[in-house]
Design a protein around this motif. Structure first.
Motif, PDB file in Angstrom:
ATOM      1  N   ASP A  13      77.214 -39.185 -23.584  1.00 53.74           N
ATOM      2  CA  ASP A  13      77.152 -37.754 -23.266  1.00 53.74           C
ATOM      3  C   ASP A  13      77.187 -36.913 -24.539  1.00 53.74           C
ATOM      4  N   ARG A  16      73.875 -37.122 -26.400  1.00 43.46           N
ATOM      5  CA  ARG A  16      72.832 -36.363 -25.704  1.00 43.46           C
ATOM      6  C   ARG A  16      72.914 -34.857 -25.972  1.00 43.46           C
ATOM      7  N   THR A  17      74.075 -34.344 -26.337  1.00 43.94           N
ATOM      8  CA  THR A  17      74.173 -32.909 -26.638  1.00 43.94           C
ATOM      9  C   THR A  17      73.455 -32.562 -27.933  1.00 43.94           C
TER      10      THR A  17
END
Length: 176
Positions: A13, A16-17
């Motif tokens: 996560d 992915r940012t």
């Protein structure tokens, strides 16, 4: 399962940012080489690749124990490894890229068959592989101490397709 899966999810996560385009590769502890099933949970996200290690314990122990006798080829290792790994991969829908394996001791009896069997398994169930590292010396180094190719290297040098119009239904390689 309880600690590594949430960690992999947080890392995925977080990556992915800042980068939604590149692949995320992760691996479980290498218990499949011992025949123990992968027990990680599902990691959500796009472009996720399962990246396991692939080592026969008898080759490993003989490599790192000074004066150990060379192991005999154990054909069962390949099916045991596949049975321990593939249920996790198939249940989660991940492509598999074998992140590390090695061509150790080309002078040991049965190592050519070991390499051929390893490549056959990885071709059948994976999308590719990488060898341990590019080094000079003994153990898993593909170059001998003088920097020359070790005997088995010809088996691991293979072509690959840079682009394919669709997902291939299978892949095989036949040396000429």
């Amino acid at each position: 399962r309880e600690q590594m899966t949430p960690m992999f999810q947080r890392l995925t996560d977080g990556l992915r940012t800042v980068d939604p385009n590149h692949f995320v590769l992760f691996e479980a502890p290498n218990v499949a080489s011992l025949g123990l099933p992968i027990s990680l949970g599902h990691v959500n996200g796009d472009k996720i690749i399962f990246f396991p290690h692939f080592y026969d314990p008898s080759v490993e122990s003989a490599t790192y124990v000074p004066g150990a006798d060379p192991p005999k080829l154990n054909p069962e290792f390949f099916s045991v490894y596949e049975q321990a790994t593939m249920p996790y991969v198939l249940a989660n829908g991940y492509p598999t890229w074998f992140g590390e394996w090695g061509v150790a001791h080309p002078d040991w009896p049965g190592m050519d068959a070991f390499v051929a069997s390893s490549l056959a398994l990885m071709d059948r169930v994976g999308s590719g592989w990488t060898v341990f590292n590019w080094c000079k010396g003994s153990g898993y180094c593909p170059l001998d101490g003088s920097g020359s190719d070790r005997a088995n290297n010809g088996q691991i040098v293979r072509p690959w397709a840079r682009a394919i119009a669709r997902a291939p239904p299978s892949f095989t390689f036949g040396p000429v």
